[in-house]
Design an enzyme around this catalytic site. Structure first.
Site, mmCIF file in Angstrom:
data_model
loop_
_atom_site.group_PDB
_atom_site.id
_atom_site.type_symbol
_atom_site.label_atom_id
_atom_site.label_comp_id
_atom_site.label_asym_id
_atom_site.label_seq_id
_atom_site.Cartn_x
_atom_site.Cartn_y
_atom_site.Cartn_z
ATOM 1 C CB SER A 130 -0.920 0.021 1.222
ATOM 2 O OG SER A 130 -0.168 0.275 2.403
ATOM 3 C CB THR A 131 0.163 4.631 -1.381
ATOM 4 O OG1 THR A 131 0.154 4.186 -2.751
ATOM 5 C CG2 THR A 131 0.778 6.017 -1.319
ATOM 6 C CB VAL A 184 2.899 0.342 4.121
ATOM 7 C CG1 VAL A 184 4.157 -0.403 4.563
ATOM 8 C CG2 VAL A 184 1.730 -0.033 5.018
ATOM 9 C CD GLU A 226 3.672 -2.785 -8.059
ATOM 10 O OE1 GLU A 226 2.576 -2.251 -7.789
ATOM 11 O OE2 GLU A 226 3.820 -3.984 -8.242
ATOM 12 C CB CYS A 278 -0.842 -2.933 -7.455
ATOM 13 S SG CYS A 278 0.348 -3.949 -8.380
#
Length: 486
Positions: free
Chosen positions: A233-234, A236, A254, A288
Site C-alpha cells: 500500500s501507498t 506503508v 511498487e 495493484c
C-alpha cells in the site's frame, strides 16, 4: 501433511528454524477458512541474526562467477517447474486465486528467474570512459549493493517476492525476505525450498515468518540492508520511504494504483469489454494494476455499459479450485468488509448500481456502478475488490484529463482503432505504464515496470533493474606522470 504445508518454519542460514517468540500464526484458506498450516513466529533477535548471516554470506556470494549464479538460478527455476501442479494447488488454496491466476503467477515467477540468469554477467562489468587528462584511464565498475531487505504482499506473493529476490541474487546480493504471513508458503517458504534445492550457499537467502508485533520496523531500520524492496500500500510505502531516506537507504517501491481504462470514441466496443472484464475481475480485483476506473466516451457509453454489465453478471464466482470459477474469495473478512463499506457508501451517495453483488463468506460477486463521478470517493479509491466504476467522458480529451485526476500513476489502458494517436495520448497519461488495446494488468521481466506519483519509485525489469540493485564505482588509472599546479 503434503509436500509444502510442512514448510512452516523460517529459513535462516540454510536451516529451517522454529520461531522462538512463543506466538504462532495460522495460514488459512480464504475460501473455506480451513487451516493450511500453523507457523511459529520469529523474534526480532532472529531477524537480526538473519541480517548478520546475510552480511557474511554476501561477501562470498559476490565473488562467485556469473556462470555459478546462473546455474543456481536455473536450478531454482527447474525446481518450480518440476513441482508445478503442487505449487499451483497451494497458490489456489492460500491466496484464493483461481486456477488461471495460479498458472499465471507461477509462470511469471519462473520467467523472472530465467530472465535474471541472462544478466548475471553484468556484475563487475568494466566500462571505459575517456578523459581530458592526459594518461588517465577511467574504468566504471558495477558492484553488488550488499544485503537487500525484501517485503512482499498477499495478492501475488510468489511473483512479487521473486521480482526483488531474483535480480538481487543474480547481481551478487544477499536477501532477507519477509512474506505476508497470510500467504507465507507461496510468498516465502516454497521459494526458500527452491533455493535450498538449487544449491544456493547458506545465508545468501533468508526467509522469516514473523509479524510487526514481534519485529516492529527492524526490516527497515536495521543498518545492514542497503536497499528495501516493498510491494504494497501507498501509506506503508510512504513510511518506508521516510525511514529509508533518514538512513540513506535505497528503495524499490511498487505501491497502490487507481488505474484508468479509457475507451475512446473510435474504439471497438466488444474488444474493449473483453479486455476490461479481464482487467477488472482477474483475482477479484486484488491486483495493484487492476482496472479501477473505466472511462468511456459518451458516444459509446450506453453500448459499452450494457455489454459490460451483462458480462459481469454472468461471471462464475465461488470456489477457486473449480476450473470454471472466475471470481474467487477476497483474502480475508477484513477485505470483504472494506469492499462492502465502499459499496454501501456509494449507494448512500446516490451512485447508480447497475449490478449489485452479494457476499457469501469471503466471496463477493461482481458489482458495477455506472454514471460515476470521477471526483467521487468511489472513483478515487483503490478498490482491491470486484467492484467496477463506469465513468462517462464528453470527449477523448476529457477522458485523458480524467485519467490523470488521481494521486496514483501505476498502469493505464487506452482502446482505440488509431494506434498512432493512441500512443500520443498514452504519453500524456501520468503513469508508469500505458497499454494500447489491452487491459491494465500486464507484467514482464523485460520491460521497465513501475509507477509514477504515489504508485512507487524505481523500475523493475531488465536492464533497468540492474541499476537498482547494484552500485557503480569509478576507478581511474594514471598511466603517465601528471603535473600538478603546486
Amino acid at each position: 501433511m503434503q509436500k509444502f504445508e510442512k514448510l512452516n518454519k523460517s529459513y535462516i542460514n540454510g536451516e529451517w528454524v522454529e520461531g522462538t517468540s512463543g506466538r504462532s500464526g495460522d495460514i488459512t484458506n480464504p475460501f473455506d477458512g480451513s487451516v493450511i498450516t500453523t507457523v511459529p513466529l520469529a523474534t526480532k533477535d532472529q531477524l537480526k541474526e538473519a541480517f548478520e548471516v546475510a552480511k557474511t554470506a554476501q561477501k562470498q556470494w559476490a565473488k562467485t562467477t556469473a556462470d555459478e549464479r546462473k546455474r543456481i538460478l536455473g536450478n531454482a527455476a527447474d525446481y518450480l517447474k518440476e513441482h508445478k501442479e503442487d505449487i499451483q494447488r497451494i497458490i489456489t488454496r492460500e491466496t484464493g486465486g483461481t486456477i488461471v491466476k495460479a498458472e499465471v503467477e507461477l509462470g511469471l515467477t519462473i520467467g523472472l528467474l530465467e530472465q535474471a540468469m541472462k544478466y548475471t554477467n553484468e556484475l563487475y562489468e568494466i566500462k571505459d570512459v575517456e578523459d581530458q587528462i592526459e594518461g588517465k584511464v577511467n574504468h566504471v565498475h558495477r558492484l553488488p549493493l550488499g544485503v537487500i531487505s525484501s517485503i512482499s504482499p498477499f495478492n501475488f506473493p510468489m511473483n512479487l517476492s521473486m521480482r526483488t529476490i531474483a535480480p538481487a541474487l543474480a547481481l551478487g546480493n544477499a536477501v532477507v525476505h519477509k512474506p505476508d504471513l497470510q500467504t507465507g508458503l507461496t510468498g516465502g517458504a516454497i521459494l526458500a525450498k527452491a533455493f535450498e534445492e538449487a544449491g544456493l550457499p547458506n545465508g545468501v537467502f533468508n526467509m522469516i515468518f514473523t509479524d510487526l508485533e514481534e519485529i516492529g520496523n527492524e526490516m527497515l531500520e536495521n543498518p545492514i540492508p542497503r536497499l528495501i524492496g516493498f510491494t504494497g500500500s501507498t501509506p506503508v510505502g510512504k513510511l518506508i520511504g521516510e525511514i529509508a531516506g533518514k538512513n540513506l537507504k535505497r528503495v524499490a517501491l511498487e505501491l497502490g494504483g487507481n488505474n484508468p481504462f479509457i475507451v475512446l470514441s473510435d474504439a471497438d466496443v466488444d474488444k474493449a469489454v473483453d479486455a476490461s472484464i479481464f482487467g477488472k475481475y482477474i483475482h477479484q480485483g486484488q491486483i495493484c494494476m487492476s482496472v479501477n476506473r473505466i472511462i468511456v466516451h459518451k458516444d459509446l457509453y450506453e453500448e459499452f455499459k450494457g455489454k459490460f454489465v451483462e458480462r459481469a453478471k454472468n461471471l462464475p464466482y465461488g470456489d477457486p479450485s473449480d476450473p470454471n470459477t472466475v471470481v474467487g474469495p477476497l483474502m480475508n473478512r477484513n477485505q470483504v468488509n472494506k469492499a462492502l463499506e465502499v459499496v454501501e457508501k456509494a449507494k448512500k451517495n446516490g451512485t447508480n448500481v447497475a449490478l449489485d453483488g452479494k457476499a457469501e463468506g469471503n466471496v463477493l460477486s461482481p458489482v458495477v456502478f455506472t454514471e460515476v463521478d470521477n471526483s467521487s470517493e468511489l472513483a478515487q479509491t483503490e478498490l482491491f475488490a470486484p467492484i467496477a466504476s463506469l465513468i462517462k467522458a464528453d470527449s477523448d480529451e476529457e477522458a485523458i484529463e480524467m485519467a490523470n485526476e488521481t494521486q496514483y500513476g501505476l498502469s493505464s489502458a487506452i482502446f482505440t482503432t488509431n494506434l498512432e494517436r493512441g500512443e500520443e495520448l498514452a504519453l500524456r497519461i501520468d503513469s508508469g505504464m500505458t497499454h494500447i488495446n489491452d487491459q491494465t494488468v500486464n507484467d514482464s521481466p523485460i520491460v521497465p515496470f513501475g509507477g509514477n506519483k504515489e504508485s512507487g519509485m524505481g523500475r523493475f525489469g531488465y536492464p533497468w533493474v540492474v541499476e537498482e540493485f547494484t552500485v557503480t564505482k569509478w576507478v581511474s588509472l594514471q598511466t603517465k606522470y601528471r603535473n600538478f599546479p603546486f
